[in-house]
Design a protein around this motif. Structure first.
Motif, PDB file in Angstrom:
ATOM      1  N   ALA A   1       0.831  -1.205   0.000  1.00 28.27           N
ATOM      2  CA  ALA A   1       0.000   0.000   0.000  1.00 28.27           C
ATOM      3  C   ALA A   1       0.865   1.254   0.000  1.00 28.27           C
ATOM      4  O   ALA A   1       0.547   2.249  -0.678  1.00 28.27           O
ATOM      5  CB  ALA A   1      -0.929  -0.002   1.213  1.00 28.27           C
ATOM      6  N   GLU A   2       1.974   1.227   0.732  1.00 25.53           N
ATOM      7  CA  GLU A   2       2.872   2.388   0.774  1.00 25.53           C
ATOM      8  C   GLU A   2       3.657   2.532  -0.521  1.00 25.53           C
ATOM      9  O   GLU A   2       4.115   3.636  -0.838  1.00 25.53           O
ATOM     10  CB  GLU A   2       3.812   2.270   1.967  1.00 25.53           C
ATOM     11  N   CYS A   3       3.813   1.431  -1.266  1.00 19.62           N
ATOM     12  CA  CYS A   3       4.427   1.538  -2.592  1.00 19.62           C
ATOM     13  C   CYS A   3       3.499   2.287  -3.545  1.00 19.62           C
ATOM     14  O   CYS A   3       3.955   3.029  -4.418  1.00 19.62           O
ATOM     15  CB  CYS A   3       4.718   0.146  -3.161  1.00 19.62           C
ATOM     16  N   VAL A   4       2.201   2.097  -3.371  1.00 20.57           N
ATOM     17  CA  VAL A   4       1.232   2.791  -4.227  1.00 20.57           C
ATOM     18  C   VAL A   4       1.046   4.234  -3.762  1.00 20.57           C
ATOM     19  O   VAL A   4       1.170   5.174  -4.552  1.00 20.57           O
ATOM     20  CB  VAL A   4      -0.125   2.045  -4.223  1.00 20.57           C
ATOM     21  N   ILE A   5       0.750   4.417  -2.480  1.00 25.25           N
ATOM     22  CA  ILE A   5       0.530   5.748  -1.924  1.00 25.25           C
ATOM     23  C   ILE A   5       1.652   6.037  -0.928  1.00 25.25           C
ATOM     24  O   ILE A   5       1.644   5.519   0.195  1.00 25.25           O
ATOM     25  CB  ILE A   5      -0.828   5.864  -1.201  1.00 25.25           C
ATOM     26  N   PRO A   6       2.647   6.836  -1.281  1.00 28.63           N
ATOM     27  CA  PRO A   6       3.744   7.137  -0.359  1.00 28.63           C
ATOM     28  C   PRO A   6       3.214   7.735   0.942  1.00 28.63           C
ATOM     29  O   PRO A   6       2.294   8.565   0.923  1.00 28.63           O
ATOM     30  CB  PRO A   6       4.595   8.153  -1.133  1.00 28.63           C
ATOM     31  N   PRO A   7       3.750   7.329   2.080  1.00 22.99           N
ATOM     32  CA  PRO A   7       3.264   7.839   3.367  1.00 22.99           C
ATOM     33  C   PRO A   7       3.232   9.358   3.455  1.00 22.99           C
ATOM     34  O   PRO A   7       2.317   9.932   4.058  1.00 22.99           O
ATOM     35  CB  PRO A   7       4.258   7.242   4.369  1.00 22.99           C
ATOM     36  N   LEU A   8       4.198  10.036   2.820  1.00 23.71           N
ATOM     37  CA  LEU A   8       4.229  11.495   2.880  1.00 23.71           C
ATOM     38  C   LEU A   8       3.091  12.142   2.095  1.00 23.71           C
ATOM     39  O   LEU A   8       2.819  13.342   2.264  1.00 23.71           O
ATOM     40  CB  LEU A   8       5.578  12.022   2.363  1.00 23.71           C
ATOM     41  N   ARG A   9       2.420  11.353   1.251  1.00 26.34           N
ATOM     42  CA  ARG A   9       1.297  11.878   0.466  1.00 26.34           C
ATOM     43  C   ARG A   9      -0.048  11.353   0.958  1.00 26.34           C
ATOM     44  O   ARG A   9      -1.080  11.557   0.317  1.00 26.34           O
ATOM     45  CB  ARG A   9       1.494  11.519  -1.014  1.00 26.34           C
ATOM     46  N   GLU A  10      -0.011  10.642   2.071  1.00 28.45           N
ATOM     47  CA  GLU A  10      -1.214   9.995   2.577  1.00 28.45           C
ATOM     48  C   GLU A  10      -2.332  11.000   2.880  1.00 28.45           C
ATOM     49  O   GLU A  10      -3.497  10.775   2.522  1.00 28.45           O
ATOM     50  CB  GLU A  10      -0.884   9.190   3.841  1.00 28.45           C
ATOM     51  N   SER A  11      -2.017  12.090   3.558  1.00 25.54           N
ATOM     52  CA  SER A  11      -3.062  13.059   3.918  1.00 25.54           C
ATOM     53  C   SER A  11      -3.687  13.672   2.676  1.00 25.54           C
ATOM     54  O   SER A  11      -4.906  13.893   2.622  1.00 25.54           O
ATOM     55  CB  SER A  11      -2.481  14.149   4.823  1.00 25.54           C
ATOM     56  N   GLU A  12      -2.858  13.930   1.653  1.00 25.52           N
ATOM     57  CA  GLU A  12      -3.387  14.451   0.388  1.00 25.52           C
ATOM     58  C   GLU A  12      -4.285  13.428  -0.288  1.00 25.52           C
ATOM     59  O   GLU A  12      -5.340  13.773  -0.848  1.00 25.52           O
ATOM     60  CB  GLU A  12      -2.226  14.848  -0.520  1.00 25.52           C
ATOM     61  N   PHE A  13      -3.876  12.167  -0.229  1.00 26.01           N
ATOM     62  CA  PHE A  13      -4.670  11.088  -0.809  1.00 26.01           C
ATOM     63  C   PHE A  13      -6.052  11.026  -0.160  1.00 26.01           C
ATOM     64  O   PHE A  13      -7.064  10.844  -0.842  1.00 26.01           O
ATOM     65  CB  PHE A  13      -3.934   9.751  -0.636  1.00 26.01           C
ATOM     66  N   GLN A  14      -6.092  11.187   1.151  1.00 31.15           N
ATOM     67  CA  GLN A  14      -7.360  11.092   1.870  1.00 31.15           C
ATOM     68  C   GLN A  14      -8.340  12.193   1.450  1.00 31.15           C
ATOM     69  O   GLN A  14      -9.554  12.044   1.631  1.00 31.15           O
ATOM     70  CB  GLN A  14      -7.110  11.180   3.381  1.00 31.15           C
TER      71      GLN A  14
END
Length: 366
Positions: free
Chosen positions: A298-311
């Motif tokens: 999952a972190e390979c798809v959505i980098p942790p640093l971009r998680e809040s933006e993804f949400q």
């Protein structure tokens, strides 16, 4: 001191010598295949032991790999004698019925078998699994479930025989792939480039690049269509001490599932190598390891640093495409994560996913 009784039924396929020489001389399976009318099928048969080395084949091997044609013919003769000896010893040991219950490629034998056919079926299994007796098979495959991580649908029950055949065929395909020495660090170093490949639409374009990147880290990436009854989508296994296999089935033929499987298996390789392939104690259903591999993917798809933006992404095409391009993955992968996390319904936005069929996949697997 070598125990002669313990090694009396051991055999080595001519394909073992072929692989060693190919590696030493940097001759690929495709290079060798060009010398045979039936191409890679001939090389596969030679590697797995199902193809006999006759006069013309011996001459071709001599021209391509060195040694004399006489050497290759003698290599085949010694192999045949050794396998015949192993078959006889299995029959005398009372292990015949056990080994005949093992799966084997090709059509299943029907009805009562003659003594000659029983010997042939036994030989087929020993050669296919590259083992001389039941003890060797048990040591190598008896705890296969404990030594192998494979992703499988929880909706369907996998048939153990079908999965075993798929995994073994993967090992044989991996035999034909030249790799550097296995290194988790080198694989992680290439992860960014691997992620970028999800942006490429066609398997014929991204699979060769994916295979190369994996081979540079000591991983033989192979694709084998799963036989009926096998529901696995991916697997990993150490096929040699310095070589890992990453086996894919393209089960779902959809980019979000395919790439998540790739990242999931890479996660197992870099996170769980010691537990999975050395001790062999953990089961593939182990919740902690599966959870860790899923989180890695999952972190390979959505980098942790971009998680809040993804949400905060709106479930609209332009927003998803824009965000996906900014993180360097195909939009279908972002949609897959949104669906998995309940941000959109499973039947929404699937048009952003890429799908393939085997007419597109097969040319990329050879």
């Amino acid at each position: 001191m070598i125990d002669e009784n313990a090694t009396a039924n051991w055999f080595s396929k001519p394909g073992d010598s072929i692989r060693v020489i190919m590696q030493q001389r940097n001759i690929s399976a495709h290079d060798l295949a060009e010398s045979f009318e039936d191409g890679l099928d001939a090389v596969r048969g030679l590697i797995d032991g199902s193809r006999q080395i006759d006069g013309p084949t011996a001459s071709t091997l001599s021209a391509m790999l060195g040694a004399t044609a006489k050497f290759w013919l003698k290599r085949q003769e010694n192999f045949d004698i050794a396998v015949d000896r192993a078959v006889s010893q299995v029959q005398e040991s009372g292990q015949e019925e056990l080994l005949l219950r093992l799966p084997a490629p090709g059509p299943k034998a029907r009805g009562k078998l003659s003594l000659e056919r029983r010997a042939a079926e036994l030989r087929r299994r020993l050669v296919f699994f590259n083992v001389p007796d039941a003890q060797s098979w048990a040591g190598r495959y008896g705890r296969l479930v404990g030594e192998t991580d494979y992703r499988t649908s929880k909706t369907y029950a996998s048939k153990e025989d079908a999965t075993l055949l798929w995994l073994r065929r993967g090992e044989l395909e991996a035999d034909m792939v030249q790799t550097r020495v296995w290194s988790a660090e080198n694989l992680l170093d290439r992860l960014r480039e691997i992620r970028k490949l999800s942006m490429i639409r066609h398997p014929q374009l991204f699979l060769p690049k994916l295979k190369t990147l994996c081979a540079e880290a000591g991983v033989a990436l192979v694709v084998v269509k799963a036989p009926d009854g096998c529901r696995a989508s991916g697997a990993i296994r150490m096929v040699d001490p310095d070589k890992a296999m990453l086996l894919l089935s393209f089960r779902y033929k959809r980019d979000d599932q395919f790439w998540f499987t790739v990242f999931h298996e890479i996660g197992h390789l870099v996170l769980h190598k010691a537990n999975t392939f050395v001790d062999g104690d953990a089961l593939p259903g182990d919740a902690d390891r599966e959870s860790e591999a899923n989180e890695f993917a999952a972190e390979c798809v959505i980098p942790p640093l971009r998680e809040s933006e993804f949400q905060r992404i709106k479930p609209e095409r332009d927003d998803i495409v824009r965000f996906s391009v900014s993180i360097g993955v195909a939009p279908g992968l972002t949609v897959g994560q949104m669906q998995h996390r309940g941000m959109v319904e499973p039947n929404k936005l699937n048009y952003l996913k890429r799908t393939w069929d085997w007419s597109q996949i097969n040319p990329a697997t050879v």
